[in-house]
Motif scaffolding. Sequence first.
Motif, PDB file in Angstrom:
ATOM      1  N   TRP A  23       7.616  33.684  36.078  1.00  0.00           N
ATOM      2  CA  TRP A  23       6.608  32.665  35.972  1.00  0.00           C
ATOM      3  C   TRP A  23       5.134  32.429  36.783  1.00  0.00           C
ATOM      4  CZ3 TRP A  23      10.752  28.478  35.442  1.00  0.00           C
ATOM      5  CH2 TRP A  23      10.474  28.001  36.744  1.00  0.00           C
ATOM      6  N   LEU A  24       4.597  32.348  36.758  1.00  0.00           N
ATOM      7  CA  LEU A  24       3.556  31.963  37.390  1.00  0.00           C
ATOM      8  C   LEU A  24       3.043  30.964  37.776  1.00  0.00           C
ATOM      9  CD1 LEU A  24       0.736  34.810  37.869  1.00  0.00           C
ATOM     10  CD2 LEU A  24       2.385  34.291  39.353  1.00  0.00           C
ATOM     11  N   GLU A  25       2.832  29.978  38.321  1.00  0.00           N
ATOM     12  CA  GLU A  25       3.015  28.470  38.754  1.00  0.00           C
ATOM     13  C   GLU A  25       1.468  28.153  39.451  1.00  0.00           C
ATOM     14  OE1 GLU A  25       5.932  25.450  40.571  1.00  0.00           O
ATOM     15  OE2 GLU A  25       6.384  26.724  39.913  1.00  0.00           O
ATOM     16  N   GLU A  26       1.313  26.853  39.319  1.00  0.00           N
ATOM     17  CA  GLU A  26      -0.407  26.079  39.807  1.00  0.00           C
ATOM     18  C   GLU A  26      -1.053  27.302  39.797  1.00  0.00           C
ATOM     19  OE1 GLU A  26       0.183  21.454  40.225  1.00  0.00           O
ATOM     20  OE2 GLU A  26       0.601  22.873  42.622  1.00  0.00           O
ATOM     21  N   VAL A  27      -1.320  28.032  39.095  1.00  0.00           N
ATOM     22  CA  VAL A  27      -2.554  29.257  38.822  1.00  0.00           C
ATOM     23  C   VAL A  27      -3.636  28.245  39.553  1.00  0.00           C
ATOM     24  CG1 VAL A  27      -1.399  31.005  37.356  1.00  0.00           C
ATOM     25  CG2 VAL A  27      -2.506  28.990  36.245  1.00  0.00           C
ATOM     26  N   ALA A  28      -3.911  27.307  39.016  1.00  0.00           N
ATOM     27  CA  ALA A  28      -5.226  26.792  39.088  1.00  0.00           C
ATOM     28  C   ALA A  28      -5.340  25.302  39.760  1.00  0.00           C
ATOM     29  CB  ALA A  28      -6.506  27.307  38.432  1.00  0.00           C
ATOM     30  N   MET A  29      -6.880  24.279  39.933  1.00  0.00           N
ATOM     31  CA  MET A  29      -6.526  22.669  40.963  1.00  0.00           C
ATOM     32  C   MET A  29      -6.146  22.230  38.690  1.00  0.00           C
ATOM     33  SD  MET A  29      -9.094  22.244  43.771  1.00  0.00           S
ATOM     34  CE  MET A  29      -8.377  20.835  43.950  1.00  0.00           C
ATOM     35  N   PRO A  30      -5.472  20.974  38.631  1.00  0.00           N
ATOM     36  CA  PRO A  30      -4.634  20.379  37.341  1.00  0.00           C
ATOM     37  C   PRO A  30      -5.468  20.036  37.096  1.00  0.00           C
ATOM     38  CG  PRO A  30      -4.444  19.200  39.744  1.00  0.00           C
ATOM     39  CD  PRO A  30      -4.755  20.529  40.442  1.00  0.00           C
ATOM     40  N   ASP A  31      -6.751  19.752  37.817  1.00  0.00           N
ATOM     41  CA  ASP A  31      -7.695  19.106  36.207  1.00  0.00           C
ATOM     42  C   ASP A  31      -8.274  20.202  35.389  1.00  0.00           C
ATOM     43  OD1 ASP A  31      -7.632  16.477  36.374  1.00  0.00           O
ATOM     44  OD2 ASP A  31      -8.921  17.216  38.020  1.00  0.00           O
ATOM     45  N   ARG A  32      -8.461  21.978  35.506  1.00  0.00           N
ATOM     46  CA  ARG A  32      -9.433  22.670  35.790  1.00  0.00           C
ATOM     47  C   ARG A  32      -7.973  23.780  34.441  1.00  0.00           C
ATOM     48  NH1 ARG A  32     -10.868  20.986  40.127  1.00  0.00           N
ATOM     49  NH2 ARG A  32     -12.318  23.285  41.345  1.00  0.00           N
ATOM     50  N   ILE A  33      -7.393  22.556  33.120  1.00  0.00           N
ATOM     51  CA  ILE A  33      -7.206  22.907  32.106  1.00  0.00           C
ATOM     52  C   ILE A  33      -7.636  24.261  31.024  1.00  0.00           C
ATOM     53  CG2 ILE A  33      -6.125  22.020  29.781  1.00  0.00           C
ATOM     54  CD1 ILE A  33      -5.384  19.196  31.463  1.00  0.00           C
ATOM     55  N   ASP A  34      -8.652  24.333  31.044  1.00  0.00           N
ATOM     56  CA  ASP A  34      -9.221  25.353  30.113  1.00  0.00           C
ATOM     57  C   ASP A  34      -9.073  26.616  31.329  1.00  0.00           C
ATOM     58  OD1 ASP A  34     -10.393  24.158  28.698  1.00  0.00           O
ATOM     59  OD2 ASP A  34     -12.457  23.651  29.210  1.00  0.00           O
ATOM     60  N   SER A  35      -8.434  26.677  32.455  1.00  0.00           N
ATOM     61  CA  SER A  35      -8.199  28.073  33.033  1.00  0.00           C
ATOM     62  C   SER A  35      -6.829  28.088  33.050  1.00  0.00           C
ATOM     63  CB  SER A  35      -8.616  27.857  34.572  1.00  0.00           C
ATOM     64  OG  SER A  35     -10.146  27.454  35.203  1.00  0.00           O
ATOM     65  N   TYR A  36      -5.847  27.454  32.659  1.00  0.00           N
ATOM     66  CA  TYR A  36      -4.387  27.732  32.485  1.00  0.00           C
ATOM     67  C   TYR A  36      -5.073  28.149  30.857  1.00  0.00           C
ATOM     68  CZ  TYR A  36      -2.337  25.319  36.410  1.00  0.00           C
ATOM     69  OH  TYR A  36      -2.296  24.559  37.469  1.00  0.00           O
ATOM     70  N   ARG A  37      -5.315  27.708  30.006  1.00  0.00           N
ATOM     71  CA  ARG A  37      -4.871  27.261  28.646  1.00  0.00           C
ATOM     72  C   ARG A  37      -6.174  29.449  28.317  1.00  0.00           C
ATOM     73  NH1 ARG A  37      -8.528  24.393  24.754  1.00  0.00           N
ATOM     74  NH2 ARG A  37     -10.056  25.534  26.201  1.00  0.00           N
ATOM     75  N   GLU A  38      -6.312  29.678  29.160  1.00  0.00           N
ATOM     76  CA  GLU A  38      -7.529  31.125  29.158  1.00  0.00           C
ATOM     77  C   GLU A  38      -5.862  32.087  29.254  1.00  0.00           C
ATOM     78  OE1 GLU A  38     -11.146  33.515  30.273  1.00  0.00           O
ATOM     79  OE2 GLU A  38     -11.607  31.376  30.454  1.00  0.00           O
ATOM     80  N   LEU A  39      -5.820  31.870  30.559  1.00  0.00           N
ATOM     81  CA  LEU A  39      -4.833  32.497  31.212  1.00  0.00           C
ATOM     82  C   LEU A  39      -4.148  32.639  30.149  1.00  0.00           C
ATOM     83  CD1 LEU A  39      -5.400  31.563  34.847  1.00  0.00           C
ATOM     84  CD2 LEU A  39      -5.965  33.986  34.276  1.00  0.00           C
ATOM     85  N   ARG A  40      -2.670  31.680  30.056  1.00  0.00           N
ATOM     86  CA  ARG A  40      -2.176  31.908  29.245  1.00  0.00           C
ATOM     87  C   ARG A  40      -2.235  32.715  27.778  1.00  0.00           C
ATOM     88  NH1 ARG A  40       1.256  27.564  25.258  1.00  0.00           N
ATOM     89  NH2 ARG A  40       3.576  28.495  25.495  1.00  0.00           N
TER      90      ARG A  40
END
Length: 396
Positions: free
Chosen positions: A246-263
């Motif tokens: 896995w890759l962990e904490e790829v962005a600051m935690p409030d950037r949930i849309d960034s996490y979703r797009e990367l996933r």
Amino acid sequence: MVITDIRLRRVRATMPTDGDHWEERLVRPIDVYPEYRTRDDHEGGVQTPDGFAFIAHFVEIETDDGLLGRAGPVPETVAWIVARELRPLLTGQDPIAGEKLWDQMHRAQVHGRQGATMLAISAVDCALWDLRGRLLGQPVYRLLGGPTRDEVPAYASMLGFSVRDLDRVRARAIEYKKRGYRAQKWFFRHGPASGYEGLRANVDLVRTVREAVGEDYDIMFDCWQSMDVSYVTELAARIAPYRPRWLEEVAMPDRIDSYRELRQRLRIPLAGGEHEYTRWGMRRFIDTGALDVVQPDIYWCGGLSETLKIAAYATAHDLVTIPHGHSAAATLHFSLTQSPMHTPYQEHLVKWNAIHQFFLVNPVEPVDGVLRPNDEPGLGMEIDLSRADADEIVFA
């Protein structure tokens, strides 16, 4: 039985070290600014010629029956909140009524749903679990329905080890595999502001670790909230051949849309959530489909009580929950209550655990790469004050 006292114990020590305890720091979100990017400051104490000097604050809750529950260590700012904000809510209360006490603390702190106030609530919650276990003469994992297994595999979390000296990286990766750790997590030193030179250095770290440990061995990498979608997309493309788990904490935690797009974009799974708080905060990640591995920190997210609720919600979505490793003793009790399918590992922060567990009589340490329970009542928070250079009660 009622709570009669909530006090803070401050202890000082100098931990012997072979050279600098912290060899290198990880990338940080503020590194986008050049005046911070080149700093090599570290947390938790001060390196001296005699060793690593630090101060630890423990939360202690006592009842009229003479029982005591303990949690910590916690930062001094968190200790202050316990003493000044939470203590009035707890004095005279029934320590067994944990759900009531948690709800009252949470409702009273209307500006403290995250951050240091939630760290304070977490410490109190863990101290109350320690107290209940001592009352019943049982380890907390038994009170919670465990154990589900006799041992929990540990992964070595290599925060603080050198990552720019690749010869040392290679040697350490081989060493910790030989120690029996089932996996390793390493920490990037560079983010987007370090340009392509930093990007290549990050890739070199991944390649070096993979070559050192060989195939069929899990390796993970922590971005510590310091990257963005375009950077992680490029980084992931370059390291994909080395198959990180896995890759962990790829962005600051409030950037949930960034996490979703990367996933959605990446084949490498995403982990995160250590800097999120409570079941309501973690629900945003889970409902959005932003993570593969959920990582609440028991001493940050609301305590053991809240971590169990987060894990239950994650399990309903068939997600893995591996808590962040700042609270090794409490985390082991959590891990021992979970299905091995949903909590396959426990993080062992090698260097942080040396500091956080320095005073514990029975620290949680992997043997041949696994963690095993004992029958010590509570959470295993007995401390050895003979190791302290100074000990005092503050905020009493």
